[in-house]
Design a protein around this motif. Structure first.
Motif, PDB file in Angstrom:
ATOM      1  N   MET A   1       0.836  -1.188   0.000  1.00 20.57           N
ATOM      2  CA  MET A   1       0.000   0.000   0.000  1.00 20.57           C
ATOM      3  C   MET A   1       0.879   1.249   0.000  1.00 20.57           C
ATOM      4  O   MET A   1       1.880   1.305   0.722  1.00 20.57           O
ATOM      5  N   SER A   2       0.543   2.210  -0.819  1.00 19.71           N
ATOM      6  CA  SER A   2       1.344   3.426  -0.906  1.00 19.71           C
ATOM      7  C   SER A   2       1.135   4.295   0.329  1.00 19.71           C
ATOM      8  O   SER A   2       0.075   4.265   0.958  1.00 19.71           O
ATOM      9  N   GLU A   3       2.161   5.059   0.675  1.00 21.27           N
ATOM     10  CA  GLU A   3       2.090   5.958   1.827  1.00 21.27           C
ATOM     11  C   GLU A   3       1.383   7.256   1.417  1.00 21.27           C
ATOM     12  O   GLU A   3       1.549   7.741   0.294  1.00 21.27           O
ATOM     13  N   PRO A   4       0.613   7.856   2.348  1.00 24.89           N
ATOM     14  CA  PRO A   4      -0.162   9.051   1.992  1.00 24.89           C
ATOM     15  C   PRO A   4       0.671  10.329   1.874  1.00 24.89           C
ATOM     16  O   PRO A   4       0.235  11.300   1.251  1.00 24.89           O
ATOM     17  N   PHE A   5       1.861  10.338   2.509  1.00 26.99           N
ATOM     18  CA  PHE A   5       2.673  11.549   2.493  1.00 26.99           C
ATOM     19  C   PHE A   5       4.124  11.202   2.170  1.00 26.99           C
ATOM     20  O   PHE A   5       4.516  10.041   2.147  1.00 26.99           O
ATOM     21  N   ASP A   6       4.900  12.252   1.969  1.00 27.69           N
ATOM     22  CA  ASP A   6       6.306  12.092   1.619  1.00 27.69           C
ATOM     23  C   ASP A   6       7.165  12.739   2.707  1.00 27.69           C
ATOM     24  O   ASP A   6       6.953  13.912   3.054  1.00 27.69           O
ATOM     25  N   ALA A   7       8.134  11.985   3.239  1.00 26.57           N
ATOM     26  CA  ALA A   7       8.966  12.493   4.330  1.00 26.57           C
ATOM     27  C   ALA A   7       9.744  13.739   3.924  1.00 26.57           C
ATOM     28  O   ALA A   7       9.900  14.674   4.718  1.00 26.57           O
ATOM     29  N   VAL A   8      10.218  13.772   2.682  1.00 29.02           N
ATOM     30  CA  VAL A   8      11.002  14.926   2.235  1.00 29.02           C
ATOM     31  C   VAL A   8      10.152  16.194   2.270  1.00 29.02           C
ATOM     32  O   VAL A   8      10.626  17.278   2.647  1.00 29.02           O
ATOM     33  N   ASP A   9       8.885  16.073   1.933  1.00 29.11           N
ATOM     34  CA  ASP A   9       7.987  17.222   1.973  1.00 29.11           C
ATOM     35  C   ASP A   9       7.823  17.745   3.396  1.00 29.11           C
ATOM     36  O   ASP A   9       7.833  18.962   3.634  1.00 29.11           O
ATOM     37  N   VAL A  10       7.693  16.824   4.347  1.00 26.89           N
ATOM     38  CA  VAL A  10       7.572  17.220   5.753  1.00 26.89           C
ATOM     39  C   VAL A  10       8.858  17.896   6.225  1.00 26.89           C
ATOM     40  O   VAL A  10       8.824  18.931   6.914  1.00 26.89           O
ATOM     41  N   ILE A  11       9.998  17.350   5.850  1.00 28.30           N
ATOM     42  CA  ILE A  11      11.294  17.925   6.237  1.00 28.30           C
ATOM     43  C   ILE A  11      11.439  19.340   5.692  1.00 28.30           C
ATOM     44  O   ILE A  11      11.855  20.264   6.395  1.00 28.30           O
ATOM     45  N   ARG A  12      11.067  19.515   4.420  1.00 28.55           N
ATOM     46  CA  ARG A  12      11.185  20.843   3.798  1.00 28.55           C
ATOM     47  C   ARG A  12      10.320  21.876   4.533  1.00 28.55           C
ATOM     48  O   ARG A  12      10.713  23.028   4.713  1.00 28.55           O
TER      49      ARG A  12
END
Length: 429
Positions: free
Chosen positions: A1-12
Motif C-alpha cells: 500500500m502506498s504511503e499518503p505523504f512524503d517524508a522529504v515534503d515534511v522535512i522541507r
C-alpha cells in the motif's frame, strides 16, 4: 500500500520554518516507528526542529503521536488518586527515593517509572539496585498490585510498550547533535509520563552546571513547554524550577545516596535534600487533593520510613541489609583556612562517574559502592587540612582521573556566599 505523504515534503516544511500539518506529523511519527521513514530523514527533521522550533499545537501533536505509538496505562482501578514526579536530572539528585514513599504515606499512589544514569547524572534505578534483592523490572500486574496495596508507591523500570517512537527517536537525537531541541526534549519526557496514566504530575526542572539545561532561561522555557503539554493532554501539571549548580546533599553515587535518602526518611539528612523533598511532596499532595498535609510531619513521625520499607520489600529488597561500601578511599583536604564559596556540581558529577558510579554507554555497568561524600557545602567554614570530600572506588587506580575532574571544582574564599534557594520558581499552566 502506498504511503499518503512524503517524508522529504515534511522535512522541507520544517526546514523552511513552517508548521507541519497535524495529519502529516502523525504520519511521520508512525512511519518512522514502522521503519518506513529512514533514520537519515528523521535526523534531518530533528535538526530542522532544533533550528526552527515548533509551535504549541505542533508539540502537542508530536507528543500525542508518540504516545499513540504504544500502550497507555490506566490506574483508575486501584482505588486511589495518582501523582508522579519527573526530574530532568542532576548530581546527587536522589529525591525520588524519599519522595515516593513520603507521598504514599498519605494514601496517594505514586507510580514512578524511572531510568538509569548516563554520564555525570545518576539514575534512580542504579541507586536502588544497591539494595540487596531489590528488582527494577515489574510486570504491569505487579505494579498495579503494589500501588493498590499497603506500599502505595512503586519505583521501577518503564516497560518497552510505552512510547516506543520516543525510544527510537531519542537514540537518534543522541548521535545527531539534536538532544538540546526543547520541543523534542519536552515531547520525549511528556509522551512517557502521559502514557504512564498518572492523574497529576510535578516536574523538577533543573538548571546550573550539573543540570542538563545549564541556562536558567532555557530551563524555564522547557518547564513552561512541558506544563502546557501536560495540561493540553488532561494531566494536571506544575513545575518547580530548581538550582543544580551545587550537588544535592552530601552524597553523590549509588549506595551512598541510598544511605542519605534513608537518613532523610528517618527525620534527618541534609537540609537541601529535605527542603526539596518536602517542596515536591507538598506540590504532589496538593494536586492529588490532600491540601492540609505538611509532609515534614511524616518524615518526623516515622510514617515515611514505614512506607519506604513496604515499598522496598514489595520489590524483593532487604531494607535492613548492609549497602555496598568502597574498597578504596581517598580524601581531598582544604589547602587554606576560609569559607567554602563554591562546589561545582558538574565537576563532582564527572569525578563520581570516573570513580565508577556512572556509565559512559547504556550497556555499561555501574559500581554501586563508588562515589563521593562531601564533608562541607558552600558557606561552611574550614581550616587548612580539613576534609572537603572523600572519594570511594573499587580500585585505587581510578582516583587520579577523578581528582583531575575536581581541579577548580571547589573554592575557598574569605567571605561566605549569599543564600541561594534551591526552588527558584513555580510554573503553572
Amino acid at each position: 500500500m502506498s504511503e499518503p505523504f512524503d517524508a522529504v515534503d515534511v522535512i522541507r516544511t520544517k526546514r523552511d520554518g513552517g508548521a507541519v500539518p497535524e495529519e502529516k506529523l502523525r504520519w511521520l511519527v508512525d512511519a518512522y516507528t514502522r521503519g518506513y521513514v529512514a533514520d537519515a530523514q528523521m535526523a534531518a527533521f530533528a535538526m530542522a526542529v532544533l533550528l526552527n522550533g515548533m509551535g504549541r499545537e505542533e508539540i502537542r501533536v508530536l507528543t500525542d503521536a508518540m504516545i499513540a505509538s504504544g500502550e497507555r496505562m490506566d490506574f483508575s482501578g486501584i482505588g486511589k488518586r495518582t501523582t508522579d514526579k519527573h526530574s530532568t536530572g542532576g548530581v546527587g539528585d536522589k529525591i525520588t527515593l524519599p519522595l515516593a514513599p513520603l507521598v504514599a504515606a498519605y494514601g496517594v499512589a505514586v507510580p514512578q517509572l524511572s531510568g538509569r544514569g548516563l554520564g555525570h547524572t545518576g539514575g534512580t534505578l542504579d541507586k536502588l539496585e544497591s539494595i540487596p534483592g531489590w528488582r527494577a523490572a515489574l510486570t504491569n500486574d505487579e505494579m498495579m498490585s503494589q500501588l493498590a496495596g499497603p506500599a502505595g508507591a512503586v519505583i521501577c523500570a518503564a516497560g518497552t510498550g510505552l512510547a516506543p517512537a520516543d525510544k527510537k527517536l531519542y537514540a537518534l537525537r543522541d548521535v545527531t547533535g539534536t538532544v538540546e531541541a526543547i520541543p523534542l526534549i519536552a515531547s520525549s519526557i511528556m509522551s512517557k509520563k502521559i502514557a504512564e496514566g498518572t492523574e497529576s504530575l510535578v516536574l523538577d526542572v533543573k538548571f546550573g552546571s550539573g543540570a542538563f539545561m545549564k541556562d536558567e532561561s532555557r530551563a524555564r522555557e522547557l518547564a513552561e513547554t512541558m506544563v502546557r503539554l501536560g495540561t493540553d493532554s488532561g494531566v494536571t501539571t506544575t513545575a518547580l524550577l530548581t538550582d543544580m549548580s551545587t550537588p544535592l546533599g552530601l552524597a553523590v553515587g549509588n549506595a551512598n545516596e541510598v544511605r542519605e535518602s534513608v537518613d532523610v526518611l528517618a527525620g534527618g539528612g541534609p537540609v537541601d535534600v529535605v527542603e526539596l523533598t518536602v517542596a515536591l511532596a507538598t506540590e504532589m499532595l496538593r494536586m492529588a487533593g490532600v491540601d492540609d498535609a505538611d509532609p515534614a510531619d511524616a518524615l518526623a513521625d516515622g510514617r515515611a520510613m514505614d512506607s519506604w520499607r513496604r515499598m522496598i520489600e514489595a520489590q524483593g529488597g532487604d531494607a535492613d541489609a548492609p549497602l555496598p561500601a568502597p574498597n578504596e578511599t581517598e580524601v581531598i583536604r582544604a589547602d587554606r583556612d576560609g569559607v567554602i564559596t563554591r562546589i561545582d556540581a558538574f565537576g563532582v558529577g564527572i569525578a563520581a562517574w570516573r570513580l565508577g558510579a556512572g556509565r559512559a554507554r547504556a550497556e555499561d555497568s555501574v559500581d554501586h559502592a563508588a562515589g563521593i561524600d562531601l564533608a562541607v557545602k558552600p558557606g561552611d567554614a574550614v581550616k587548612r587540612g580539613d576534609i572537603i570530600m572523600t572519594l570511594g572506588a573499587s580500585e585505587a587506580g581510578r582516583f587520579d582521573r577523578a581528582a583531575d575532574a575536581l581541579v577548580g571544582a571547589w573554592e575557598i574564599g574569605d567571605t561566605a556566599p549569599g543564600p541561594a534557594p534551591i526552588v527558584r520558581d513555580r510554573i503553572t499552566a
